[in-house]
Design a protein around this motif. Structure first.
Motif, PDB file in Angstrom:
ATOM      1  N   GLN A   1     -12.144   7.343  -8.490  1.00 37.72           N
ATOM      2  CA  GLN A   1     -12.637   6.048  -8.030  1.00 37.72           C
ATOM      3  C   GLN A   1     -11.493   5.145  -7.583  1.00 37.72           C
ATOM      4  O   GLN A   1     -11.617   4.386  -6.614  1.00 37.72           O
ATOM      5  CB  GLN A   1     -13.426   5.383  -9.159  1.00 37.72           C
ATOM      6  N   GLU A   2     -10.352   5.226  -8.279  1.00 37.74           N
ATOM      7  CA  GLU A   2      -9.204   4.392  -7.935  1.00 37.74           C
ATOM      8  C   GLU A   2      -8.324   5.025  -6.863  1.00 37.74           C
ATOM      9  O   GLU A   2      -7.316   4.434  -6.463  1.00 37.74           O
ATOM     10  CB  GLU A   2      -8.375   4.099  -9.191  1.00 37.74           C
ATOM     11  N   GLY A   3      -8.669   6.232  -6.408  1.00 44.22           N
ATOM     12  CA  GLY A   3      -7.888   6.882  -5.360  1.00 44.22           C
ATOM     13  C   GLY A   3      -6.506   7.301  -5.803  1.00 44.22           C
ATOM     14  O   GLY A   3      -5.566   7.314  -5.005  1.00 44.22           O
ATOM     15  N   VAL A   4      -6.379   7.668  -7.078  1.00 39.76           N
ATOM     16  CA  VAL A   4      -5.060   7.976  -7.610  1.00 39.76           C
ATOM     17  C   VAL A   4      -4.440   9.215  -6.959  1.00 39.76           C
ATOM     18  O   VAL A   4      -3.213   9.348  -6.891  1.00 39.76           O
ATOM     19  CB  VAL A   4      -5.132   8.135  -9.147  1.00 39.76           C
ATOM     20  N   PHE A   5      -5.273  10.119  -6.425  1.00 39.51           N
ATOM     21  CA  PHE A   5      -4.748  11.338  -5.812  1.00 39.51           C
ATOM     22  C   PHE A   5      -4.426  11.145  -4.329  1.00 39.51           C
ATOM     23  O   PHE A   5      -3.931  12.057  -3.673  1.00 39.51           O
ATOM     24  CB  PHE A   5      -5.751  12.488  -5.959  1.00 39.51           C
ATOM     25  N   ALA A   6      -4.720   9.970  -3.789  1.00 39.94           N
ATOM     26  CA  ALA A   6      -4.566   9.751  -2.345  1.00 39.94           C
ATOM     27  C   ALA A   6      -3.124   9.449  -1.949  1.00 39.94           C
ATOM     28  O   ALA A   6      -2.710   9.768  -0.835  1.00 39.94           O
ATOM     29  CB  ALA A   6      -5.481   8.611  -1.897  1.00 39.94           C
TER      30      ALA A   6
ATOM     31  N   PRO B   1       0.804  -1.229   0.000  1.00 42.86           N
ATOM     32  CA  PRO B   1       0.000   0.000   0.000  1.00 42.86           C
ATOM     33  C   PRO B   1       0.836   1.278   0.000  1.00 42.86           C
ATOM     34  O   PRO B   1       0.428   2.289  -0.571  1.00 42.86           O
ATOM     35  CB  PRO B   1      -0.822  -0.125   1.290  1.00 42.86           C
ATOM     36  N   ASP B   2       2.013   1.238   0.651  1.00 47.91           N
ATOM     37  CA  ASP B   2       2.842   2.438   0.723  1.00 47.91           C
ATOM     38  C   ASP B   2       3.847   2.537  -0.419  1.00 47.91           C
ATOM     39  O   ASP B   2       4.689   3.432  -0.439  1.00 47.91           O
ATOM     40  CB  ASP B   2       3.582   2.488   2.061  1.00 47.91           C
ATOM     41  N   SER B   3       3.753   1.627  -1.391  1.00 46.13           N
ATOM     42  CA  SER B   3       4.687   1.643  -2.524  1.00 46.13           C
ATOM     43  C   SER B   3       3.970   1.223  -3.805  1.00 46.13           C
ATOM     44  O   SER B   3       4.295   0.200  -4.413  1.00 46.13           O
ATOM     45  CB  SER B   3       5.861   0.693  -2.232  1.00 46.13           C
ATOM     46  N   PRO B   4       3.001   2.034  -4.252  1.00 43.79           N
ATOM     47  CA  PRO B   4       2.160   1.638  -5.398  1.00 43.79           C
ATOM     48  C   PRO B   4       2.811   1.948  -6.761  1.00 43.79           C
ATOM     49  O   PRO B   4       2.261   2.670  -7.581  1.00 43.79           O
ATOM     50  CB  PRO B   4       0.890   2.456  -5.183  1.00 43.79           C
ATOM     51  N   TRP B   5       3.990   1.368  -6.969  1.00 44.78           N
ATOM     52  CA  TRP B   5       4.694   1.652  -8.228  1.00 44.78           C
ATOM     53  C   TRP B   5       3.925   1.128  -9.437  1.00 44.78           C
ATOM     54  O   TRP B   5       3.951   1.738 -10.513  1.00 44.78           O
ATOM     55  CB  TRP B   5       6.091   1.038  -8.178  1.00 44.78           C
ATOM     56  N   CYS B   6       3.257   0.012  -9.305  1.00 46.13           N
ATOM     57  CA  CYS B   6       2.495  -0.517 -10.438  1.00 46.13           C
ATOM     58  C   CYS B   6       1.319   0.401 -10.773  1.00 46.13           C
ATOM     59  O   CYS B   6       1.021   0.624 -11.948  1.00 46.13           O
ATOM     60  CB  CYS B   6       2.018  -1.945 -10.142  1.00 46.13           C
ATOM     61  N   ASN B   7       0.653   0.928  -9.755  1.00 45.37           N
ATOM     62  CA  ASN B   7      -0.405   1.909 -10.005  1.00 45.37           C
ATOM     63  C   ASN B   7       0.138   3.102 -10.776  1.00 45.37           C
ATOM     64  O   ASN B   7      -0.499   3.620 -11.702  1.00 45.37           O
ATOM     65  CB  ASN B   7      -0.993   2.410  -8.682  1.00 45.37           C
ATOM     66  N   ARG B   8       1.316   3.553 -10.362  1.00 47.61           N
ATOM     67  CA  ARG B   8       1.918   4.714 -11.022  1.00 47.61           C
ATOM     68  C   ARG B   8       2.161   4.428 -12.499  1.00 47.61           C
ATOM     69  O   ARG B   8       1.926   5.280 -13.361  1.00 47.61           O
ATOM     70  CB  ARG B   8       3.224   5.071 -10.315  1.00 47.61           C
ATOM     71  N   LEU B   9       2.639   3.224 -12.801  1.00 44.12           N
ATOM     72  CA  LEU B   9       2.919   2.864 -14.188  1.00 44.12           C
ATOM     73  C   LEU B   9       1.635   2.758 -15.008  1.00 44.12           C
ATOM     74  O   LEU B   9       1.625   3.090 -16.200  1.00 44.12           O
ATOM     75  CB  LEU B   9       3.702   1.555 -14.249  1.00 44.12           C
ATOM     76  N   VAL B  10       0.538   2.305 -14.388  1.00 40.69           N
ATOM     77  CA  VAL B  10      -0.751   2.277 -15.093  1.00 40.69           C
ATOM     78  C   VAL B  10      -1.089   3.667 -15.613  1.00 40.69           C
ATOM     79  O   VAL B  10      -1.409   3.854 -16.797  1.00 40.69           O
ATOM     80  CB  VAL B  10      -1.869   1.759 -14.159  1.00 40.69           C
ATOM     81  N   TRP B  11      -0.997   4.668 -14.752  1.00 42.33           N
ATOM     82  CA  TRP B  11      -1.411   6.011 -15.143  1.00 42.33           C
ATOM     83  C   TRP B  11      -0.395   6.696 -16.044  1.00 42.33           C
ATOM     84  O   TRP B  11      -0.761   7.473 -16.930  1.00 42.33           O
ATOM     85  CB  TRP B  11      -1.746   6.837 -13.900  1.00 42.33           C
TER      86      TRP B  11
END
Length: 342
Positions: free
Chosen positions: A190-195, A141-151
């Motif tokens: 919805q995905e909490g990308v700004f959180a 949760p504190d290292s969402p590198w994969c989320n970052r790559l999605v965006w």
């Protein structure tokens, strides 16, 4: 080792085909051995996605266009598509076996299409997103590198997620995907990308990119949606008009860019627009024209002098160079009927 093969060893070879072979060696090492041995390590999925995003799709390697065209050809054979057609996910037995040989799972491909796309799987950005999705269940949760790559991948698809590819004419042309822009704007909250700090900046960059492209392509209502999302993300009350917000965004991007570099940027946009016109897609062509003009006006406004006769002459010259370049880039046989001139 994969990074060394894809970057350092590749750099030793001047021939693009040799370079591409070593990039693929790095990809296969991560995909077929690294991930197979460590299937719950999110870093390996991120590293593989980053190879697609940075090495195959990046702008800095002299063989970048060769990589892109080779990858598009390989994916066309793997998944099946004709000239100028996006590659869609098929589920027949033969296709599933071929996908498996490339580490691609139909369910994850379909998830990516449904959530963010549909995507064109001839593009390396789509595969960067795919591997980020594969790794996302395992990230901390504190290292969402994969989320970052999605965006980060979605940003590139807004700019160039539409592809016209004709290898026989050596033609590889990208255009924007406004549907991906709209879908992403509506999903980011919805995905909490700004959180999370690691994803906040890339999420804001995505929404800003979506706002500019949607506005340039005359989709003002959806561009206004993006502006509203940005206002909520920053906690500001907004207040600026959509046009003002877009022009301010472009001024921020171009601040500190010298005039020649700015003109080259505008000329590139115009060239792509004229190429799409020649291929018969006047909607994308006109959108690129408006986008180029917005950037041009931002360059002039930063000079503080207002548009001069010299500026108008320079615009005419840039437009003419772009038109001639488009004619050189699009073979006559590829031009749409009645579109001999872009």
């Amino acid at each position: 080792h994969a990074w060394n093969l894809a970057y350092n060893i590749t750099a030793l070879f001047p021939d693009p085909a040799d370079r591409w072979r070593w990039v693929n060696n790095g990809i296969r090492l991560l995909r077929d051995e690294g991930i197979a041995a460590n299937p719950s390590d999110p870093r390996l999925y991120w590293e593989l996605g980053w190879l697609y995003a940075d090495k195959v799709a990046g702008q800095w390697d002299p063989a970048q266009l060769y990589y892109r065209a080779s990858f598009a050809s390989e994916m066309t054979l793997l998944m099946g598509a004709g000239k100028g057609e996006a590659v869609a996910v098929r589920r027949d037995a033969g296709t599933i076996l071929r996908l498996a040989s490339a580490g691609l799972l139909p369910d994850i491909l379909a998830q990516a299409d449904e959530t963010y796309g549909p995507l064109d799987w001839r593009l390396p950005e789509s595969h960067a997103l795919y591997w980020a999705l594969r790794g996302r269940p395992f990230q901390k949760p504190d290292s969402p590198w994969c989320n970052r790559l999605v965006w980060a991948s979605l940003i590139e698809m807004v700019r160039g997620g539409a592809l016209f590819f004709d290898p026989s004419a050596r033609l590889y042309l990208r255009g924007p995907r406004l549907d991906i822009a709209v879908k992403g704007v509506r999903r980011c909250e919805q995905e909490g990308v700004f959180a999370a700090p690691l994803t906040r900046l890339v999420g804001e960059q995505f929404v800003r990119e979506a706002m500019v492209w949607l506005y340039a392509f005359k989709r003002e209502t959806e561009a206004a949606e993006a502006m509203a999302v940005l206002a909520r993300a920053s906690g500001s009350g907004g207040g600026a008009t959509l046009e003002t917000a877009v022009r301010q965004e472009l001024s921020i991007r171009l601040k500190g860019v010298d005039r020649q570099a700015g003109q080259n940027l505008v000329e590139g946009m115009l060239t792509r627009g004229f190429m799409w016109n020649a291929l018969g897609n006047s909607e994308i062509g006109a959108g690129f024209g408006r986008l180029a003009r917005l950037h041009w006006e931002a360059l002039i406004s930063l000079s503080g002098s207002g548009e001069t006769e010299a500026d108008r002459q320079a615009w005419a010259e840039v437009s003419q160079r772009a038109r001639l370049q488009a004619l050189r880039e699009v073979p006559e046989a590829s031009r749409a009927t009645g579109n001999g001139q872009p």
